[in-house]
Design an enzyme around this catalytic site. Structure first.
Site: not given
Length: 503
Positions: A229, A78, A481, A81
């Site tokens: 999430y 995603d 990120e 990570d």
């Protein structure tokens, strides 16, 4: 009167967008589009194909799903990570498909790459839904993964499979998966009819499962997806169910899906609850759109199907309220703008809002043009070009027309982030460092102030703060990120301005 209001608004937009020096004479939207799509190759999990262009990445997570007797190899990580979270992955796939549906014909040679990026997602989502009554929600222990700074090729953290089923449901992840498969079936309708039919058939099956066995996936597989999430409103999955039904109606034109939308739209919550800065915050649902909130997306999507019919309400009126929530001079504005002109909403990873909302503005502008409509925001009359100029201001800011003169897309322009929060990009590649890098052995690469070892071309980071400042520090994840759901909506936006740069 209307033209006077429009002129006032355009003047305001110009002031918002030109507070900073115009340090970039012109934008190469075509180059940005190519790089935006290329980013997804850097996020691939599984066995990489022979035509992989981001060649510093190698095969990874080749045993995913083995703990539950399934083949779950593939899909996308995603963000920075090494976890596969299916909810945001499915949303990213939906947005890529919608981009191709709306604007694929203007993508030129990048259309095939865009289709490839969708295919990589849908091939995995077909695996994730291969057993009736089950939908994979995530792969990888998120807490163990986040405790390591390790290349995906080296992972030795648990690759736990989190699966929802009839007794432990997850309607939001299941319905978003159905939406992705349905949208992709339309995107592939011309390129691969047989595959398109496979996707649509699976979409209908998964939607039926999501609707029949209702529940929030945080109550079923929360240990694998929360707080990263989660939907924090217990009934927020109704939005995903309507969203999936809307896509199935768009693809099939079957009355049962329209009846479903009409029956359930009154049950959409008026407010959406999100985790922002560690706190739960609420906002008007009509103004929200992203991986965790589909309200504005539903209204825009359905408006394009019913704008000139007797069934236009509440979709057109709610879509109009969404537009008005973004206009700088609107009395109902619910966002803020930085001094340099970047749109802001509460929470981290702000670029997800700038790209997703710009996407909706351009789609809705297209529908308004088609039916010769405008949006009345009280003291402001928003015509299609108004929406386009707001979106263009966001695009140009992201690509370098901002107070720092920095492109927030890696590899685009002369100045861009060098220390993004991304394990694979920050660590030396397999070619550079063939030896295994253990969980904690990557920590020095995380902490160093040196630039990353690899360029994740096309990655758009979380972005600057509300004062247009950006530290370029990988330890500040909310700003540095990248995520798939930042880039995915931007594909359509860039395709539009590639075709029409003079808006």
């Amino acid at each position: 009167m209307a033209s006077g209001k429009c002129m006032t608004l355009l003047t305001s937009l110009a002031l918002v967008g030109m507070v900073m020096l115009d340090r970039v004479a012109s934008q190469n939207y075509g180059d940005a589009l190519s790089k935006c799509i290329l980013f997804f190759e850097g996020q691939r999990s599984g066995k990489l194909p022979s035509n992989q262009r981001m060649n510093w990445r190698k095969d990874s997570a080749l045993r995913d799903g083995s703990d539950v007797g399934m083949d779950l190899v593939g899909g996308y990580y995603d963000a920075g990570d090494n976890v596969k979270f299916n909810f945001p992955m499915a949303f990213s796939t939906t947005m890529l498909a919608w981009s191709v549906i709306e604007f694929g014909k203007y993508m030129g040679p990048d259309l095939q790459h865009a289709l490839d990026s969708i295919l990589w997602g849908t091939d995995y989502l077909l695996k994730a839904t291969n057993f009736p009554g089950k939908v994979t929600a995530a792969i990888g222990d998120p807490n163990a993964d986040h405790n390591c700074w390790q290349r995906p090729e080296d992972m030795d953290t648990p690759r736990t499979s989190y699966v929802v089923n009839q007794t432990h449901p997850g309607s939001e992840v299941s319905a978003e998966t159905a939406a992705a498969l349905a949208a992709a079936s339309l995107a592939f309708n011309s390129a691969d009819k047989k595959y398109s039919i496979v996707l649509l058939n699976r979409a209908t099956e998964v939607f039926d499962f999501a609707d029949k066995f209702r529940g929030n996936y945080k109550d079923s597989v929360g240990q694998g997806v929360c707080p990263f999430y989660c939907d924090f409103d217990g009934y927020d999955y109704v939005g995903e169910l309507i969203w999936a039904a809307a896509w199935l109606f768009k693809v099939t034109n079957e009355q049962k899906y329209w009846d479903y939308i009409q029956k359930n739209i009154p049950h959409l919550p008026k407010e959406v609850i999100r985790l922002a800065g560690g706190d739960l915050q609420s906002g008007y649902s009509f103004a929200e759109f992203g991986w965790d909130a589909k309200y504005a997306g539903i209204n825009v999507l359905v408006s394009g199907l019913v704008m000139n019919s007797t069934n236009s309400n509440p979709y057109v009126s709610e879509a109009g309220k969404f537009v008005c929530s973004l206009l700088p001079e609107s009395p109902s504005k619910s966002v803020t703008y930085s001094p340099g002109g970047l749109l802001f909403k509460p929470g981290g990873s702000n670029m997800q809002h700038a790209t997703a909302l710009s996407f909706l503005l351009l789609v809705y502008s297209k529908y308004l043009k088609k039916y010769n409509k405008a949006v009345d925001c009280g003291n402001v009359n928003a015509i299609p070009s108004t929406l386009e100029q707001i979106a263009k201001g966001q695009v140009d800011y992201i690509l370098g027309k901002n107070p720092l003169g920095m492109s927030y897309m890696v590899g685009f322009g002369q100045k861009f982030p060098q220390r993004i929060h991304h394990r694979a990009a920050s660590l030396p590649s397999i070619a550079e460092h063939p030896e295994h890098i253990k969980c904690k052995d990557g920590t020095p690469y995380y902490q160093t102030k040196n630039p990353n070892h690899n360029l994740l071309i096309g990655a758009i980071v979380g972005g600057p703060d509300a004062n247009d400042q950006f530290p370029d520090n990988r330890m500040k994840a909310t700003q540095s990120e990248p995520t798939t759901y930042i880039n995915a909506p931007f594909v359509r936006v860039l395709a539009y301005f590639r075709a029409f740069p003079k808006v």
